[in-house]
Design an enzyme around this catalytic site. Sequence first.
Site, PDB file in Angstrom:
ATOM      1  N   ARG A  49      18.992  12.799 -39.143  1.00  9.51           N
ATOM      2  CA  ARG A  49      17.730  12.260 -38.597  1.00  9.51           C
ATOM      3  C   ARG A  49      16.961  13.306 -37.781  1.00  9.51           C
ATOM      4  NH1 ARG A  49      16.265   8.279 -33.932  1.00  9.51           N
ATOM      5  NH2 ARG A  49      14.579   7.004 -34.796  1.00  9.51           N
ATOM      6  N   VAL A  75       9.022   6.956 -36.257  1.00  6.58           N
ATOM      7  CA  VAL A  75      10.131   6.673 -37.169  1.00  6.58           C
ATOM      8  C   VAL A  75      10.886   5.529 -36.508  1.00  6.58           C
ATOM      9  CG1 VAL A  75      11.593   8.478 -36.098  1.00  6.58           C
ATOM     10  CG2 VAL A  75      12.151   7.611 -38.370  1.00  6.58           C
ATOM     11  N   SER A  76      11.247   4.516 -37.281  1.00  7.22           N
ATOM     12  CA  SER A  76      11.899   3.324 -36.722  1.00  7.22           C
ATOM     13  C   SER A  76      13.231   3.667 -36.068  1.00  7.22           C
ATOM     14  CB  SER A  76      12.157   2.292 -37.825  1.00  7.22           C
ATOM     15  OG  SER A  76      10.950   1.822 -38.353  1.00  7.22           O
ATOM     16  N   GLN A  77      13.651   2.797 -35.143  1.00  5.15           N
ATOM     17  CA  GLN A  77      14.961   3.004 -34.522  1.00  5.15           C
ATOM     18  C   GLN A  77      16.041   2.884 -35.602  1.00  5.15           C
ATOM     19  OE1 GLN A  77      14.805  -1.081 -32.329  1.00  5.15           O
ATOM     20  NE2 GLN A  77      16.934  -0.415 -32.166  1.00  5.15           N
ATOM     21  N   PHE A 218       6.066  -3.181 -35.714  1.00  2.00           N
ATOM     22  CA  PHE A 218       5.733  -2.042 -36.567  1.00  2.00           C
ATOM     23  C   PHE A 218       4.246  -1.731 -36.440  1.00  2.00           C
ATOM     24  CE2 PHE A 218       9.757  -3.018 -38.441  1.00  2.00           C
ATOM     25  CZ  PHE A 218      10.147  -1.903 -39.162  1.00  2.00           C
TER      26      PHE A 218
END
Length: 224
Positions: A49, A75-77, A218
């Site tokens: 990541r 960027v999402s968790q 989001f």
Amino acid sequence: MKPMNEEHLAVLRRHMVEMIAIHTDLASEELGKAALDERVMAAMRRVPRHLFVPASVAPYAYQDMPLPIGFDKTVSQPFIVALMTDLLAPQPHEAVLEIGTGLGYQTAILAELAGQVWSVEIIEEFVSRAEALLQELGLSNVGIRVGDGSRGWPEHAPFDKILVTAAAEQTPPAFLKQLKPGGRLVLPLGSKEAQFLTVIDKDAEGQLETRKLIPVRFSWLETA
């Protein structure tokens, strides 16, 4: 202080996956499951990541938090990435459409698990960076294009699975049209104030079944 090496980063990735497992267990009542698919967890342990975020936030790459990637996007968790992938359940023989490539982290996770990934991103600057990163990792089963994600990618339809990493009030009709019978769509649905992670299954006759899971936040699905 000397920089972290690959061994250090691998340990941090394992810790991240352990945190995802704890988070999943704590949310098991809402999710209807206490653990995520081991294939998904293995992909989360493999994909670096820290490469998919700007250098300034790379030290935080393995904490369970969203990170800024530029252009007011994140960027999402990791928990959300793992959960959405688990819900989608991509298989080695399947073609997946992803809406919202960003810098390609979720794309890379999907590419580890699916046969082919087609990804649409509206921000041109992200696309070349994502392509380079995926190539660097040897993930050759991905095609990315710049465009309005709400239209899907009709030239490669129909898709076995569709994953959307941006929210909308209603499911764009193109997604439902481009989803195969027997296919599945995972996306955040709702208003800017209240969104829910939603799973839509399309049966062999084309009938839809919708399940809302947990509240999420989001950025909005941009259209051109």
